[in-house]
Design an enzyme around this catalytic site. Structure first.
Site, PDB file in Angstrom:
ATOM      1  N   PRO A   9       0.790  -1.230   0.000  1.00  0.00           N
ATOM      2  CG  PRO A   9      -0.158  -1.120   2.113  1.00  0.00           C
ATOM      3  CD  PRO A   9       0.490  -2.082   1.161  1.00  0.00           C
ATOM      4  CG  ASN A  10      -0.323   4.311   1.233  1.00  0.00           C
ATOM      5  OD1 ASN A  10      -1.279   4.840   0.694  1.00  0.00           O
ATOM      6  ND2 ASN A  10      -0.415   3.744   2.430  1.00  0.00           N
ATOM      7  NE  ARG A  17       3.868   6.689   1.618  1.00  0.00           N
ATOM      8  CZ  ARG A  17       4.154   5.466   2.040  1.00  0.00           C
ATOM      9  NH1 ARG A  17       4.655   4.578   1.211  1.00  0.00           N
ATOM     10  NH2 ARG A  17       3.944   5.120   3.294  1.00  0.00           N
ATOM     11  CE1 TYR A  22       8.887   5.097   2.672  1.00  0.00           C
ATOM     12  CE2 TYR A  22       7.326   6.918   2.842  1.00  0.00           C
ATOM     13  CZ  TYR A  22       7.830   5.721   3.326  1.00  0.00           C
ATOM     14  OH  TYR A  22       7.292   5.149   4.444  1.00  0.00           O
ATOM     15  CG  ASN A  71       8.421  -2.081   0.525  1.00  0.00           C
ATOM     16  OD1 ASN A  71       7.825  -2.187   1.594  1.00  0.00           O
ATOM     17  ND2 ASN A  71       9.065  -0.985   0.168  1.00  0.00           N
ATOM     18  CB  ALA A  74       1.330   0.106   6.219  1.00  0.00           C
ATOM     19  CG  HIS A  77       5.126  -2.280  10.134  1.00  0.00           C
ATOM     20  ND1 HIS A  77       6.440  -2.681  10.156  1.00  0.00           N
ATOM     21  CD2 HIS A  77       5.061  -1.225   9.266  1.00  0.00           C
ATOM     22  CE1 HIS A  77       7.136  -1.881   9.345  1.00  0.00           C
ATOM     23  NE2 HIS A  77       6.329  -1.001   8.793  1.00  0.00           N
ATOM     24  CG  ASP A  84      -0.175 -17.435   8.163  1.00  0.00           C
ATOM     25  OD1 ASP A  84       0.886 -17.584   8.802  1.00  0.00           O
ATOM     26  OD2 ASP A  84      -1.300 -17.453   8.706  1.00  0.00           O
ATOM     27  CD  GLU A  95      10.518  -7.517   5.922  1.00  0.00           C
ATOM     28  OE1 GLU A  95      10.543  -8.649   6.444  1.00  0.00           O
ATOM     29  OE2 GLU A  95      10.289  -6.474   6.562  1.00  0.00           O
ATOM     30  CG  HIS A  97      11.040  -2.307   4.752  1.00  0.00           C
ATOM     31  ND1 HIS A  97       9.680  -2.197   4.557  1.00  0.00           N
ATOM     32  CD2 HIS A  97      11.238  -3.483   5.378  1.00  0.00           C
ATOM     33  CE1 HIS A  97       9.084  -3.262   5.063  1.00  0.00           C
ATOM     34  NE2 HIS A  97      10.012  -4.063   5.567  1.00  0.00           N
ATOM     35  CB  ILE A  98      12.203   2.818   0.476  1.00  0.00           C
ATOM     36  CG1 ILE A  98      11.634   2.039  -0.721  1.00  0.00           C
ATOM     37  CG2 ILE A  98      12.880   4.117   0.042  1.00  0.00           C
ATOM     38  CD1 ILE A  98      10.401   2.680  -1.359  1.00  0.00           C
ATOM     39  CB  SER A  99      12.321   4.520   5.207  1.00  0.00           C
ATOM     40  OG  SER A  99      11.294   3.658   5.680  1.00  0.00           O
ATOM     41  NE  ARG A 104       9.680   6.187   8.659  1.00  0.00           N
ATOM     42  CZ  ARG A 104       8.797   5.977   7.674  1.00  0.00           C
ATOM     43  NH1 ARG A 104       9.025   5.031   6.774  1.00  0.00           N
ATOM     44  NH2 ARG A 104       7.706   6.706   7.597  1.00  0.00           N
ATOM     45  NE  ARG A 108       6.670   4.357  10.007  1.00  0.00           N
ATOM     46  CZ  ARG A 108       5.614   4.481   9.196  1.00  0.00           C
ATOM     47  NH1 ARG A 108       5.338   3.530   8.345  1.00  0.00           N
ATOM     48  NH2 ARG A 108       4.848   5.547   9.243  1.00  0.00           N
TER      49      ARG A 108
HETATM   50  C1  DQA Z   1       8.170   1.084   3.942  1.00  0.00           C
HETATM   51  C2  DQA Z   1       8.215   1.293   5.460  1.00  0.00           C
HETATM   52  C3  DQA Z   1       6.843   1.080   6.055  1.00  0.00           C
HETATM   53  O1  DQA Z   1       6.896   1.274   7.467  1.00  0.00           O
HETATM   54  C4  DQA Z   1       5.846   2.062   5.480  1.00  0.00           C
HETATM   55  O2  DQA Z   1       4.559   1.805   5.984  1.00  0.00           O
HETATM   56  C5  DQA Z   1       5.855   2.083   3.999  1.00  0.00           C
HETATM   57  C6  DQA Z   1       7.127   1.958   3.283  1.00  0.00           C
HETATM   58  C7  DQA Z   1       9.523   1.402   3.276  1.00  0.00           C
HETATM   59  O3  DQA Z   1       9.758   0.907   2.182  1.00  0.00           O
HETATM   60  O4  DQA Z   1      10.334   2.164   3.829  1.00  0.00           O
HETATM   61  O5  DQA Z   1       4.826   2.305   3.356  1.00  0.00           O
HETATM   62  O6  DQA Z   1       7.878  -0.283   3.682  1.00  0.00           O
END
Ligand code: DQA
Length: 140
Positions: A9-10, A17, A22, A71, A74, A77, A84, A95, A97-99, A104, A108
């Site tokens: 998502p997002n 964003r 990001y 990725n 959200a 978490h 599963d 897995e 993550h960008i950040s 944070r 997270r």
């Molecule tokens: C994220 C980190 C997550 O906590 C956040 O909800 C995201 C992006 C990252 O790639 O840094 O949407 O997965």
């Protein structure tokens, strides 16, 4: 080698964003550069804001893909369901993550996916995806 990148998502909003976290690039733009840098690999991309759609996609991967770069954003978490699904397949999942989620908010810091992932790459900006591809490229 066929790799599927799955974004949750997002992440369709990358480029606009929270750019201080990001960055300014859209994922589609970055994907073009990834495909040029890893021409020997077939890189497919799927993004959804819907938890069930992400689970459906993960379930479709056995026998089709050699690896998944996930990725879950959200849902990382919160989602036992996505964890599963990863547990249920034999396709290795990295897995990403960008950040740096550990620098944070506390919520997270928990990942439901990390325990069932092959490995985790966090905090290198969009380069996190490239680092995961480097692993799969070496693996073959
Ligand atoms: C994220 C980190 C997550 O906590 C956040 O909800 C995201 C992006 C990252 O790639 O840094 O949407 O997965």
């Amino acid at each position: 080698m066929k790799i599927l990148i799955i974004n949750g998502p997002n992440l369709n909003l990358l480029g606009t964003r929270e750019t201080e976290i990001y960055g300014n690039s859209t994922f589609e733009n970055y994907l073009n550069s990834l495909r040029s840098a890893f021409e020997q690999m077939e890189i497919q991309y799927f993004q959804s804001n819907i938890e069930g759609a992400l689970i459906d996609k993960i379930q479709e991967t056995p026998g089709v893909y050699d690896g998944i770069i996930l990725n879950a954003a959200a849902y990382t978490h919160t989602s036992v369901g996505i964890a599963d699904a990863v547990r249920a397949i034999d396709v290795p999942v990295i897995e990403v993550h960008i950040s740096n989620t550990f620098s944070r908010e506390d919520y997270r810091h928990k990942s439901f996916i990390a325990p069932v992932a092959k490995g985790v790459i966090i905090g290198f900006g969009l380069m996190s995806y490239e680092l995961a591809l480097m692993y799969f490229n070496k693996e073959k």
